[in-house]
Design a protein around this motif. Sequence first.
Motif, PDB file in Angstrom:
ATOM      1  N   GLN A   6       0.821  -1.215   0.000  1.00 23.93           N
ATOM      2  CA  GLN A   6       0.000   0.000   0.000  1.00 23.93           C
ATOM      3  C   GLN A   6       0.850   1.257   0.000  1.00 23.93           C
ATOM      4  O   GLN A   6       2.011   1.232   0.391  1.00 23.93           O
ATOM      5  CB  GLN A   6      -0.901   0.001   1.238  1.00 23.93           C
ATOM      6  CG  GLN A   6      -0.110   0.030   2.553  1.00 23.93           C
ATOM      7  CD  GLN A   6      -0.975  -0.219   3.777  1.00 23.93           C
ATOM      8  OE1 GLN A   6      -1.731  -1.191   3.818  1.00 23.93           O
ATOM      9  NE2 GLN A   6      -0.867   0.669   4.775  1.00 23.93           N
ATOM     10  N   THR A   7       0.233   2.355  -0.422  1.00 20.25           N
ATOM     11  CA  THR A   7       0.888   3.663  -0.345  1.00 20.25           C
ATOM     12  C   THR A   7       0.605   4.336   1.001  1.00 20.25           C
ATOM     13  O   THR A   7       1.411   5.116   1.483  1.00 20.25           O
ATOM     14  CB  THR A   7       0.415   4.599  -1.476  1.00 20.25           C
ATOM     15  OG1 THR A   7      -1.008   4.716  -1.413  1.00 20.25           O
ATOM     16  CG2 THR A   7       0.852   4.089  -2.828  1.00 20.25           C
ATOM     17  N   ASP A   8      -0.545   4.030   1.579  1.00 18.09           N
ATOM     18  CA  ASP A   8      -0.969   4.717   2.803  1.00 18.09           C
ATOM     19  C   ASP A   8      -0.079   4.390   3.991  1.00 18.09           C
ATOM     20  O   ASP A   8       0.351   3.243   4.153  1.00 18.09           O
ATOM     21  CB  ASP A   8      -2.400   4.334   3.160  1.00 18.09           C
ATOM     22  CG  ASP A   8      -3.405   4.844   2.144  1.00 18.09           C
ATOM     23  OD1 ASP A   8      -3.109   5.846   1.463  1.00 18.09           O
ATOM     24  OD2 ASP A   8      -4.470   4.226   2.016  1.00 18.09           O
ATOM     25  N   PRO A   9       0.161   5.390   4.849  1.00 15.99           N
ATOM     26  CA  PRO A   9       0.877   5.120   6.098  1.00 15.99           C
ATOM     27  C   PRO A   9       0.065   4.157   6.967  1.00 15.99           C
ATOM     28  O   PRO A   9      -1.142   4.004   6.778  1.00 15.99           O
ATOM     29  CB  PRO A   9       0.965   6.483   6.775  1.00 15.99           C
ATOM     30  CG  PRO A   9       0.589   7.489   5.759  1.00 15.99           C
ATOM     31  CD  PRO A   9      -0.223   6.787   4.717  1.00 15.99           C
ATOM     32  N   PHE A  10       0.746   3.527   7.907  1.00 17.83           N
ATOM     33  CA  PHE A  10       0.056   2.652   8.850  1.00 17.83           C
ATOM     34  C   PHE A  10       0.588   2.944  10.245  1.00 17.83           C
ATOM     35  O   PHE A  10       1.700   3.439  10.415  1.00 17.83           O
ATOM     36  CB  PHE A  10       0.223   1.176   8.488  1.00 17.83           C
ATOM     37  CG  PHE A  10       1.638   0.685   8.493  1.00 17.83           C
ATOM     38  CD1 PHE A  10       2.227   0.201   9.653  1.00 17.83           C
ATOM     39  CD2 PHE A  10       2.394   0.710   7.337  1.00 17.83           C
ATOM     40  CE1 PHE A  10       3.541  -0.248   9.658  1.00 17.83           C
ATOM     41  CE2 PHE A  10       3.708   0.256   7.325  1.00 17.83           C
ATOM     42  CZ  PHE A  10       4.280  -0.225   8.492  1.00 17.83           C
ATOM     43  N   ASP A  11      -0.241   2.650  11.220  1.00 23.33           N
ATOM     44  CA  ASP A  11       0.119   2.811  12.629  1.00 23.33           C
ATOM     45  C   ASP A  11       0.524   1.433  13.143  1.00 23.33           C
ATOM     46  O   ASP A  11      -0.323   0.557  13.324  1.00 23.33           O
ATOM     47  CB  ASP A  11      -1.082   3.355  13.395  1.00 23.33           C
ATOM     48  CG  ASP A  11      -0.825   3.556  14.872  1.00 23.33           C
ATOM     49  OD1 ASP A  11      -0.047   2.778  15.477  1.00 23.33           O
ATOM     50  OD2 ASP A  11      -1.424   4.482  15.441  1.00 23.33           O
ATOM     51  N   ALA A  12       1.835   1.238  13.360  1.00 20.10           N
ATOM     52  CA  ALA A  12       2.339  -0.072  13.751  1.00 20.10           C
ATOM     53  C   ALA A  12       1.698  -0.557  15.050  1.00 20.10           C
ATOM     54  O   ALA A  12       1.382  -1.741  15.187  1.00 20.10           O
ATOM     55  CB  ALA A  12       3.863  -0.044  13.876  1.00 20.10           C
ATOM     56  N   TYR A  51       5.750  -4.054  -8.871  1.00 23.81           N
ATOM     57  CA  TYR A  51       4.772  -4.471  -9.869  1.00 23.81           C
ATOM     58  C   TYR A  51       3.551  -5.009  -9.146  1.00 23.81           C
ATOM     59  O   TYR A  51       3.622  -6.065  -8.506  1.00 23.81           O
ATOM     60  CB  TYR A  51       5.337  -5.554 -10.790  1.00 23.81           C
ATOM     61  CG  TYR A  51       6.345  -5.037 -11.778  1.00 23.81           C
ATOM     62  CD1 TYR A  51       5.974  -4.168 -12.798  1.00 23.81           C
ATOM     63  CD2 TYR A  51       7.671  -5.422 -11.694  1.00 23.81           C
ATOM     64  CE1 TYR A  51       6.894  -3.690 -13.700  1.00 23.81           C
ATOM     65  CE2 TYR A  51       8.611  -4.945 -12.594  1.00 23.81           C
ATOM     66  CZ  TYR A  51       8.214  -4.078 -13.593  1.00 23.81           C
ATOM     67  OH  TYR A  51       9.136  -3.602 -14.486  1.00 23.81           O
ATOM     68  N   PRO A  52       2.413  -4.294  -9.205  1.00 22.34           N
ATOM     69  CA  PRO A  52       1.203  -4.770  -8.531  1.00 22.34           C
ATOM     70  C   PRO A  52       0.833  -6.176  -9.012  1.00 22.34           C
ATOM     71  O   PRO A  52       0.997  -6.518 -10.176  1.00 22.34           O
ATOM     72  CB  PRO A  52       0.139  -3.746  -8.947  1.00 22.34           C
ATOM     73  CG  PRO A  52       0.916  -2.519  -9.292  1.00 22.34           C
ATOM     74  CD  PRO A  52       2.209  -3.012  -9.889  1.00 22.34           C
ATOM     75  N   GLY A  53       0.361  -6.961  -8.085  1.00 23.64           N
ATOM     76  CA  GLY A  53      -0.002  -8.341  -8.385  1.00 23.64           C
ATOM     77  C   GLY A  53       1.178  -9.264  -8.197  1.00 23.64           C
ATOM     78  O   GLY A  53       1.118 -10.218  -7.422  1.00 23.64           O
ATOM     79  N   GLY A  82       5.885   3.894  -3.066  1.00 27.82           N
ATOM     80  CA  GLY A  82       5.716   5.306  -3.375  1.00 27.82           C
ATOM     81  C   GLY A  82       6.785   6.111  -2.669  1.00 27.82           C
ATOM     82  O   GLY A  82       7.742   5.565  -2.118  1.00 27.82           O
ATOM     83  N   PRO A  83       6.631   7.442  -2.654  1.00 28.70           N
ATOM     84  CA  PRO A  83       7.618   8.284  -1.972  1.00 28.70           C
ATOM     85  C   PRO A  83       7.416   8.227  -0.456  1.00 28.70           C
ATOM     86  O   PRO A  83       6.287   8.393   0.032  1.00 28.70           O
ATOM     87  CB  PRO A  83       7.337   9.684  -2.524  1.00 28.70           C
ATOM     88  CG  PRO A  83       5.909   9.646  -2.988  1.00 28.70           C
ATOM     89  CD  PRO A  83       5.622   8.218  -3.371  1.00 28.70           C
ATOM     90  N   LEU A  84       8.497   7.979   0.282  1.00 28.18           N
ATOM     91  CA  LEU A  84       8.434   7.865   1.740  1.00 28.18           C
ATOM     92  C   LEU A  84       9.451   8.815   2.374  1.00 28.18           C
ATOM     93  O   LEU A  84      10.622   8.833   1.977  1.00 28.18           O
ATOM     94  CB  LEU A  84       8.716   6.434   2.188  1.00 28.18           C
ATOM     95  CG  LEU A  84       7.783   5.371   1.620  1.00 28.18           C
ATOM     96  CD1 LEU A  84       8.282   3.980   1.978  1.00 28.18           C
ATOM     97  CD2 LEU A  84       6.373   5.573   2.126  1.00 28.18           C
ATOM     98  N   ALA A  85       9.003   9.564   3.364  1.00 26.23           N
ATOM     99  CA  ALA A  85       9.864  10.516   4.062  1.00 26.23           C
ATOM    100  C   ALA A  85      10.772   9.803   5.060  1.00 26.23           C
ATOM    101  O   ALA A  85      10.468   8.690   5.521  1.00 26.23           O
ATOM    102  CB  ALA A  85       9.002  11.547   4.800  1.00 26.23           C
ATOM    103  N   VAL A  86      11.858  10.457   5.400  1.00 24.51           N
ATOM    104  CA  VAL A  86      12.756   9.939   6.436  1.00 24.51           C
ATOM    105  C   VAL A  86      11.949   9.732   7.718  1.00 24.51           C
ATOM    106  O   VAL A  86      11.161  10.587   8.119  1.00 24.51           O
ATOM    107  CB  VAL A  86      13.932  10.915   6.672  1.00 24.51           C
ATOM    108  CG1 VAL A  86      14.766  10.481   7.867  1.00 24.51           C
ATOM    109  CG2 VAL A  86      14.784  11.021   5.426  1.00 24.51           C
TER     110      VAL A  86
END
Length: 146
Positions: A6-12, A51-53, A82-86
Motif C-alpha cells: 500500500q501507499t498509505d501510512p500505517f500505525d504499527a 509491480y502490482p499483483g 511510493g515516496p516515503l519521508a525519512v
Amino acid sequence: MTVRVQTDPFDAGAELNGFAKGRGDVGAVVSFTGVVRDTQGNLREMLIEHYPGMTEKAISAIADEARKRWDLADVLVIHRYGPLAVGAPIMMVATAAAHRAAAFEAADFLMDYLKSRAPFWKKEVTAEAETWVAAKNADEDALKRW
C-alpha cells in the motif's frame, strides 16, 4: 494471513493490537517495523516501486513458506511503496505462534526474505541525485541461515 502492499501510512501499534486482539490460542506475538533511515544526512525521500499483483504474490509465497516451516497461528506483512519521508514506516511483519522461538524465527525469516527477495525497487532521492539502492552482500548472506 494478511499481506498488504500500500501507499498509505500505517500505525504499527494499532496494527499490532489488531493482529493480537483476542488471540487466546497463542503464547507469542512478535513484530518488526522498518523505517526510512537517512544514513548520509541528506536524504529527501525514499522512492519504492513495485509491480502490482506480482509483489503481493511473491510476499504471500514467502509468508506461506514461513507458515510451513514454523507452527504459526497467523502472519501479517505490510509493505509500502511510493515516496516515503525519512522516519516513515516502510514495512511491518508480525507473527503469532504458540511459542516464542517459532514467532521470532519466522519473523526473522520473513524480514530477511522481504529485504532480499520481495520485488521492490528502492531509489534514494537527495538534493544532488537519485540513486537506485543496490543489493547488499550482508542481506544475501543473511539468507544462507535459512
